[in-house]
Design a protein around this motif. Sequence first.
Motif, short mmCIF file in Angstrom:
data_model
loop_
_atom_site.label_atom_id
_atom_site.label_comp_id
_atom_site.label_asym_id
_atom_site.label_seq_id
_atom_site.Cartn_x
_atom_site.Cartn_y
_atom_site.Cartn_z
N LEU A 229 -38.24 21.53 13.04
CA LEU A 229 -38.11 20.23 13.03
C LEU A 229 -36.73 19.90 13.69
CD1 LEU A 229 -39.69 19.05 9.61
CD2 LEU A 229 -40.92 19.34 11.74
N ASP A 230 -36.85 18.92 14.78
CA ASP A 230 -35.55 18.39 14.78
C ASP A 230 -35.15 17.23 13.74
OD1 ASP A 230 -36.91 15.78 15.55
OD2 ASP A 230 -36.75 16.44 17.73
N ILE A 231 -33.83 16.54 14.07
CA ILE A 231 -33.49 15.42 13.11
C ILE A 231 -34.15 14.50 13.02
CG2 ILE A 231 -31.35 14.09 12.73
CD1 ILE A 231 -29.62 16.10 13.57
N ALA A 232 -34.80 13.95 14.16
CA ALA A 232 -35.61 12.76 14.34
C ALA A 232 -36.92 13.06 13.27
CB ALA A 232 -35.98 12.47 15.80
N ASP A 233 -37.56 14.29 13.61
CA ASP A 233 -38.45 14.59 12.84
C ASP A 233 -38.21 14.39 11.60
OD1 ASP A 233 -40.29 15.03 15.03
OD2 ASP A 233 -39.56 17.19 15.09
N ILE A 234 -37.30 15.02 10.97
CA ILE A 234 -36.99 15.48 9.65
C ILE A 234 -36.70 13.65 8.94
CG2 ILE A 234 -35.09 15.83 7.81
CD1 ILE A 234 -34.34 18.15 9.55
N GLU A 235 -35.97 13.18 9.63
CA GLU A 235 -35.85 11.51 9.35
C GLU A 235 -37.04 10.80 9.25
OE1 GLU A 235 -32.67 7.80 10.07
OE2 GLU A 235 -32.83 9.59 11.55
N ARG A 236 -38.08 11.01 9.97
CA ARG A 236 -39.54 10.10 10.31
C ARG A 236 -40.36 10.28 9.13
NH1 ARG A 236 -40.50 11.54 14.56
NH2 ARG A 236 -42.03 13.04 14.43
N HIS A 237 -40.36 11.85 8.94
CA HIS A 237 -41.27 12.37 7.91
C HIS A 237 -40.73 12.19 6.47
CE1 HIS A 237 -43.67 14.23 11.00
NE2 HIS A 237 -42.92 15.14 11.20
N ALA A 238 -39.49 12.26 6.47
CA ALA A 238 -39.01 11.96 4.89
C ALA A 238 -38.96 10.54 4.57
CB ALA A 238 -37.45 12.50 4.85
N ASN A 239 -38.82 9.78 5.55
CA ASN A 239 -38.82 8.19 5.18
C ASN A 239 -40.59 7.97 4.78
OD1 ASN A 239 -36.47 6.31 5.62
ND2 ASN A 239 -36.24 7.70 7.27
N GLU A 240 -41.18 8.53 5.56
CA GLU A 240 -42.94 8.38 5.17
C GLU A 240 -42.95 8.77 3.70
OE1 GLU A 240 -44.55 10.66 8.33
OE2 GLU A 240 -44.62 9.07 9.94
N LEU A 241 -42.59 9.85 3.61
CA LEU A 241 -42.77 10.60 2.25
C LEU A 241 -42.17 9.58 1.09
CD1 LEU A 241 -42.25 14.31 3.18
CD2 LEU A 241 -44.25 13.25 2.17
N LEU A 242 -40.96 9.16 1.41
CA LEU A 242 -40.24 8.17 0.60
C LEU A 242 -40.84 7.16 0.06
CD1 LEU A 242 -37.57 7.95 -1.12
CD2 LEU A 242 -36.74 6.52 0.88
N GLY A 243 -41.84 6.54 1.31
CA GLY A 243 -42.80 5.28 1.07
C GLY A 243 -43.95 5.66 0.08
N SER A 244 -44.28 6.83 0.04
CA SER A 244 -45.44 7.37 -0.99
C SER A 244 -44.96 7.15 -2.21
CB SER A 244 -45.61 8.65 -0.69
OG SER A 244 -44.70 9.78 -1.04
N VAL A 245 -43.63 7.12 -2.68
CA VAL A 245 -43.17 7.09 -3.82
C VAL A 245 -42.61 5.78 -4.21
CG1 VAL A 245 -43.18 9.31 -4.54
CG2 VAL A 245 -40.81 8.17 -3.70
N GLY A 246 -42.93 4.57 -3.31
CA GLY A 246 -42.26 3.09 -3.58
C GLY A 246 -41.10 2.93 -2.78
#
Length: 258
Positions: A229-246
Motif C-alpha cells: 500500500l502507499d501512504i495515501a492508502d494506509i491513511e485512508r484505510h486506517a481512518n475508515e477502520l478508526l471510524g468503525s470503533v467510533g
Amino acid sequence: MVRQSMACAAMLCLVPAPVLAQDDCAFREWTSYGKTTLYSHPAASAYLFTSTHMAVDADGAPNAYHPDNIGLDYLANAGYPDKTWWKDVLVPDPVDPEKAYVQPTGPYAGYLVSKTALIDASKADTDPARYVDAGAIPYLVYPGSFYRMTGTGRLGDLGFAVNLSTGDTSPFVVADIGPSRAELGEVSIALAEGLGGDDPNPRNGAGMPRGKMLYVVFPYSSRTHRWPLDIADIERHANELLGSVGGLEAVVSCGSLQ
C-alpha cells in the motif's frame, strides 16, 4: 505527510482533545503482554494499548546501513559482521552469502539492503523496494512473542496511533518483528515523526517524540487491505477502520485505561 493534529482531526482545532474518563471508553480489558494491558472492542475487530516506551527502527530504509557505518543506524545494530543473526536484518549477497549485499546502483549505491518482515513479494530479494522503508512508511514493530500471541494479528495489519501528550496522530502498518521479549513501542522513523518526533535518530534516540502513546490495531485487516500500500492508502484505510470503533475521540477516551 501523514502527521496531523488530533484536535483538528476532531474538528476542534484548539488544543489536543482531553483524555476522557475510563467509563467513556468502549474497549474492555482483554489480555496482557508483560506489563502492558491490551483492551479489545466488543463490536469490532480492534484492540488498543498505551505505552510510554518508544524505540526507533531504521530497518527497510535503503540507507539504513552502510559498510563504512555512515547509514541511518549503526552497522552493529544489524549484527554485522560478527553476529550470526545479521541475515535476519540484511540481505546476503547471492554470489557470496557470507557477505551482505551492497546496492550496485541507484541513489543509495554502496549501502546494504535492509530487510523488514513485511515484504512486497513481487520484488527481488536484493531490491530495496521489496522491504518497507522506515523513513517513508509509518510502521509498528511487534516483539516476536507478542506476534505469536493469539489474536494480535499479522504483518500488514493497519492501525492508528495517538500521542496523548501532544495530540499528534498517525496511521501505521505492522511491518516488522523485533526481539522476542522486547517492549511494545518500537516504531519506524516515519511513525516517530508522525507522532511528534523531530528528525528521530536511530543511533542515539535523539529527536524522539515524548509522552504517552496510544496504539489502536485492527487485527487481520491485512486480509482486506493487502500489502503493498502507499501512504495515501494506509491513511485512508486506517481512518475508515478508526471510524468503525467510533473515531478519534472514542479511542482518545481510552487513554486513561493504563
